[in-house]
Structures are given as C-alpha cells and as structure tokens.
Design an enzyme around this catalytic site. Sequence first.
Site, PDB file in Angstrom:
ATOM      1  N   TRP A 165       0.948  -1.158  -0.076  1.00  0.00           N
ATOM      2  CA  TRP A 165       0.166   0.023   0.000  1.00  0.00           C
ATOM      3  C   TRP A 165       0.802   1.140   0.119  1.00  0.00           C
ATOM      4  O   TRP A 165       0.540   2.389  -0.544  1.00  0.00           O
ATOM      5  CB  TRP A 165      -0.954  -0.159   1.142  1.00  0.00           C
ATOM      6  CG  TRP A 165      -1.814  -1.327   1.261  1.00  0.00           C
ATOM      7  CD1 TRP A 165      -1.635  -2.373   2.289  1.00  0.00           C
ATOM      8  CD2 TRP A 165      -2.492  -1.983   0.300  1.00  0.00           C
ATOM      9  NE1 TRP A 165      -2.352  -3.413   2.095  1.00  0.00           N
ATOM     10  CE2 TRP A 165      -2.948  -3.268   0.596  1.00  0.00           C
ATOM     11  CE3 TRP A 165      -2.937  -1.535  -1.078  1.00  0.00           C
ATOM     12  CZ2 TRP A 165      -3.714  -4.234  -0.194  1.00  0.00           C
ATOM     13  CZ3 TRP A 165      -3.793  -2.607  -1.865  1.00  0.00           C
ATOM     14  CH2 TRP A 165      -3.930  -3.712  -1.335  1.00  0.00           C
ATOM     15  N   ASP A 166       2.085   1.354   0.691  1.00  0.00           N
ATOM     16  CA  ASP A 166       2.896   2.183   0.705  1.00  0.00           C
ATOM     17  C   ASP A 166       3.537   2.647  -0.885  1.00  0.00           C
ATOM     18  O   ASP A 166       3.648   3.589  -1.398  1.00  0.00           O
ATOM     19  CB  ASP A 166       4.074   2.061   1.603  1.00  0.00           C
ATOM     20  CG  ASP A 166       3.879   2.374   2.933  1.00  0.00           C
ATOM     21  OD1 ASP A 166       2.840   3.089   3.145  1.00  0.00           O
ATOM     22  OD2 ASP A 166       4.473   1.860   3.922  1.00  0.00           O
TER      23      ASP A 166
END
Length: 391
Positions: A165-166
């Site tokens: 997700w980063d």
Amino acid sequence: MPDEHRGPLAGLRVVEVSAFVAAPLAAMTLAQLGAEVIRIDPVGGNADHHRWPETERGDSLYWAGLNKGKRSVTLPLDTPEGQQAAIELICADGDDAGILITNLPARGWLDYELLAARRPDLIMMRLLGNHDGSPAVDYTVNCSSGFPHATGAGPEPVNHVLPAWDVTAGLYLATGLLAAERRRRATGQGQQVTLALSDVMLSTVGSLGYLADVEINGVSRDPIGNGLYGGFGRDFRTADGRSVMVAALTTRQFRALAGATGLTEKLETTGTVMEADLTTERGRYEARHALAAVLEPWFAARTLTEVQTALERSGTLWGVYRTFRQLVEEDPRCTTENPMFDRVDQPGIGTVLTPGSPLRFSRDRVPLAAAAPRLGADTEALLRRRAVSRE
C-alpha cells in the site's frame, strides 16, 4: 520544454518533507524522470534516517534506496528560522516550482492555507492515513484488507512483507502531482491534493473484484497457498531442492506446459475423470489438485536446469523462487545488462548495483541511476541559491 538529455521532467522542482516509504518513493519516482527534488529533513535526519537494512556502520540502505537522485537539505525545523527557510524553498519563484509532497501533519508551518497565502498557485500533495485524517500505516491498513486471510494455506492470517500500500500510494502521489501540475499550467491555479493510504487499499480491493465478490456472490476468498486463484498455477519442487512457479492463464499456456512435460495425454485423462473442461479457467481451477498430482513427479525428477530447458523451449509461463541473495547472484535481469541498472558509488556505503527508473521513452532519455545524497549535503548551496534569487 523538457531537456531530453535530462529526462522528460527536467525543469520541474519538487520539495519533499516526509519520512518512510510512500512520499519518498513518490518524490524519487519524479527525480528518476529528471525533476529536481529537494528533500528537507530536520537536523540529524527524520525518523527513517536509520531504518533497516543498514550497514555495520549504521548507514541506512533503506534511506539511500528511497532517496536516489534527490538533493538533501537539513534545517532546524523546530525553530522559526528553520521553518521560514523551509517555507522559502517550498514557495520559491518559478513556473515549475511551488510543489510540495508531504506525509507529515499539515499544521503549523506546513499548513496549506499558510503556504498558499505565500504562493497562491502552490500544489501540495498530502498523504493521510485514513480519509478522516486519523493515522494509519501500511501494516495497520493491510491487516484490514482481506489479503492476509487469503494468504498462506490455513485459517491464520499471514502478512506479506512487501509494503504494497505504501508503494502503490507513492505511485498515486506521483500521478496526482503530475495531474495537478498539468491543471496549473492550463489555469494558473494550485490546489491541495490529499490521498489516504487506506483508500488506496480499498480502491485496489474493489478494483480487483473482491468487494463485489462478497456482495454479489456472498464469497470471501479462501487461502490456497501458492495456488493461482481462478486458474491453474502453483509451485513445484525440483530434484535439486529448488522451487519454481508455473502459471497457465490461458488454454494455450496450459497446453504448452503439458507439452513441455510430455504429460498431455495424462492431463487430458485427468480432466475427463474430474469432469472438468480443461479449455476453461474454471475447469483447470476445479481440477487443480488432480492436475498438480500428475505434474509433481515430473518436476521432482528433474533439476532446476533441466526444468528450465524444457519450459523455456515450450514457451511456458514460469519463474524461479529466489531469496534476495539468489536474486543478486543468479538472476540475469538483476545486472548491468539490464539498462535500468548501473553500479553507483553511494556515499558512506560503497559501490552498489542501483536501479534507475523502469520507464523507457522513445523520445526522452531517462537519467541513469543516481546515488542518494548524504543527509544535508545540499543545504548550504540551496540556501545560498535562494538568497541570491531574493536579491
């Protein structure tokens, strides 16, 4: 016009005030395409300056990896003087300047309204945890995504180690910045663009069909180990103790696998016995365990080299499981034969194989892989440049 010798984003100036993965990755993505990226940190570095992995001397390989091609400024950000110097760098004059990326709380000297009062056409890219402003990080977002419960082979959730997700949020930030900059060129108007890490997760889960699968089919995907969901694919062990992943997404690919192993007739018979149509993804998925049982002895009787020879000749989709060490030592794509890579002298660390941008343009030359700066290495030069521009 961009300088084709410095990359398609040559001339664009971006200031970054951030830490950890998403925002630094966004800014580095732009730097690798030719933008001038100035990262501002507090004196001594931000919270990510010594994050693992690091060298025996304590230099962070992580920090160096995510800050390639940038310029580094350190300022006493807990003082009015340091904050004012940062504001002047963020709001510097120039049609291609006035752009900020941050994942820090946008208050005080980082407040958008305060900065926009100084430069009305400011573009501020701001990463949040949740859309309501409450905090979240990749680890706390991922656990709610459903993916840990679909990972592994049993009922217990399993976290993957990739900060997916980063990484995805970083690329969204870079894309959003370019969209806002295009609009500013057309209208002269700046704006604040916010992105919530949890929304990146939710958007992805929805786009892959898993939210609809629950609402329409009442199904929540189960963990199936290393199997390919909805088709035929899984890992196999070779005679010399290595593992390979095979994927047959189409009928042609499945036939290529069957031909490479010499098991076409046995696999077709297995499909008939299982009453599964092997010309469809559903049929291959439903018969996956029986098909794997036919294939397993073939892989187990051959070395990795023998498997590679047979599968590559047939055009089968396959790959080798590798540790990070094996990736560096074995994979021919992870060498300077790949134009993305170069060997770069990283200050304080040494000469390391370093990736540049994976993008390739037919008209623009993407800059070669670059080193990350030493923390604060550009402070004096950039502050002097700013002072001269005010005179």
